[in-house]
Motif scaffolding. Structure first.
Motif, short mmCIF file in Angstrom:
data_model
loop_
_atom_site.label_atom_id
_atom_site.label_comp_id
_atom_site.label_asym_id
_atom_site.label_seq_id
_atom_site.Cartn_x
_atom_site.Cartn_y
_atom_site.Cartn_z
N ILE A 2 48.21 12.16 -41.11
CA ILE A 2 48.55 13.37 -40.35
C ILE A 2 47.25 14.01 -39.86
O ILE A 2 46.35 14.30 -40.66
N ILE A 3 47.15 14.20 -38.57
CA ILE A 3 45.93 14.71 -37.96
C ILE A 3 45.82 16.23 -38.13
O ILE A 3 46.78 16.97 -37.93
N ASP A 4 44.63 16.68 -38.51
CA ASP A 4 44.34 18.11 -38.60
C ASP A 4 43.70 18.55 -37.27
O ASP A 4 42.50 18.40 -37.07
N GLY A 5 44.53 19.08 -36.37
CA GLY A 5 44.03 19.48 -35.06
C GLY A 5 43.03 20.61 -35.12
O GLY A 5 42.12 20.70 -34.29
N ASN A 6 43.18 21.48 -36.10
CA ASN A 6 42.23 22.60 -36.22
C ASN A 6 40.83 22.10 -36.53
O ASN A 6 39.84 22.61 -35.99
N LEU A 7 40.74 21.10 -37.38
CA LEU A 7 39.43 20.54 -37.75
C LEU A 7 38.77 19.88 -36.54
O LEU A 7 37.57 20.08 -36.29
N GLY A 256 48.48 20.60 -34.68
CA GLY A 256 48.09 19.28 -34.23
C GLY A 256 47.34 19.32 -32.91
O GLY A 256 46.16 19.66 -32.86
N MET A 257 48.04 19.00 -31.82
CA MET A 257 47.38 18.93 -30.52
C MET A 257 47.09 20.30 -29.92
O MET A 257 46.19 20.43 -29.08
N GLY A 258 47.81 21.33 -30.32
CA GLY A 258 47.62 22.67 -29.75
C GLY A 258 46.19 23.17 -29.82
O GLY A 258 45.60 23.55 -28.79
N PRO A 259 45.59 23.22 -31.01
CA PRO A 259 44.19 23.68 -31.10
C PRO A 259 43.22 22.82 -30.30
O PRO A 259 42.25 23.35 -29.73
N ILE A 260 43.48 21.52 -30.26
CA ILE A 260 42.59 20.63 -29.50
C ILE A 260 42.73 20.90 -28.01
O ILE A 260 41.73 20.88 -27.27
N LEU A 261 43.95 21.16 -27.56
CA LEU A 261 44.17 21.48 -26.15
C LEU A 261 43.37 22.70 -25.74
O LEU A 261 42.73 22.72 -24.68
N ILE A 262 43.40 23.75 -26.55
CA ILE A 262 42.66 24.96 -26.22
C ILE A 262 41.17 24.66 -26.14
O ILE A 262 40.47 25.11 -25.22
#
Length: 278
Positions: A2-7, A256-262
């Protein structure tokens, strides 16, 4: 996994912060990012405010321009021309109200300021594989793939949704990278027959739970860009409970992808292509 998007987002923003420090040393004026928000939708406002908070954390001046929902296309275009005069990057929160010509508004953003790659000129460059930057969803996906040594070449990929923010650009990028791509739309009959063959599944629909464990083969990579509310909870397109045990890599919603998108929105535009004064 499970990917940690925040990290991952923290890592991307750390690299961006280093670039911004270099820009500050070369020029006294801070980088300016403008967000255009039309209407009073609380979810849209929340998302824009979050982008602003993250931008502030890396030293970018983030200004939100709010307009009433009843504003017309021509009046909004006039305001857009003023906004781009001083900005290093401009984003328009979508979708715009139906009475507004959305593409006409997006086309007011010059390519070098188009952090979302949504103007016709920017899209023409991207879809001809000549763009200097990727749309945020594509860049976020490429970062996740790179960090996890995933090469789409020769893989079967299924993209749920064909929207301009996720589905269309992601499908193009995967195909360009050598994947065999199928797109599942609302009228696609029995999508499970397609998705069960997929090595890579990407969703960007915004309908909670449309992909479940019966639609995913063991070991598939599952990337969930979708989000929507169900019973008061924010959920992704993918049913995490039944899919995550089967997937070799899975991105949850939220986190997940949300933080990376920002992070990739902030990374784009002039932040990837330093201004002429350098």
């Amino acid at each position: 996994m499970i990917i940690d998007g925040n990290l991952i987002a923290v890592e991307v923003l750390g690299e961006l912060g280093d670039l911004i420090d270099v820009l500050r040393q070369a020029h006294d004026e801070p980088l300016q990012l403008a967000a255009v928000l039309v209407g009073d939708d609380p979810e849209f406002k929340k998302f824009v405010d979050l982008k602003g908070k993250v931008a502030d954390g890396v030293g970018i001046v983030f200004t939100t321009y709010k307009f009433p929902e009843e504003i017309g296309t021509e009046e909004l275009r006039k305001n857009m021309r003023e906004i781009v005069e001083w900005s290093d990057g401009v984003l328009v929160e979508l979708p715009l109200p139906k009475h507004i010509d959305q593409q006409a508004i997006l086309d007011e953003v010059p390519v070098k300021m188009d952090v979302d790659v949504l103007s016709q000129d920017a899209q023409k460059l991207f879809y001809s594989n000549e763009s200097k930057i990727n749309p945020p969803a594509v860049e976020a996906l490429s970062i996740v793939f790179e960090k996890n040594n995933i090469n789409p070449k020769g893989k079967k990929a299924v993209v749920f949704g064909a929207g301009i923010l996720v589905g269309q650009p992601v499908a193009h990028w995967l195909e360009y990278r050598g994947a065999e791509v199928s797109v599942v739309r609302s009228k696609t009959d029995n999508p499970a027959r397609i998705s069960l063959k997929a090595d890579i599944i990407v969703t960007g629909v915004g309908k909670p739970g449309i992909v479940n464990g019966d639609m995913v083969k063991d070991g598939a990579v599952v990337i969930d860009f979708g989000y929507g509310k169900k019973d008061g909870k924010m959920l992704g397109d993918v049913d995490a409970k039944t899919v995550s045990p089967k997937a070799s890599l899975f991105t949850p919603v939220p986190g997940g992808m949300g933080p990376i998108l920002i992070a990739t929105v902030l990374k784009n535009g002039e932040f990837r292509n330093p201004p002429a004064f350098l």
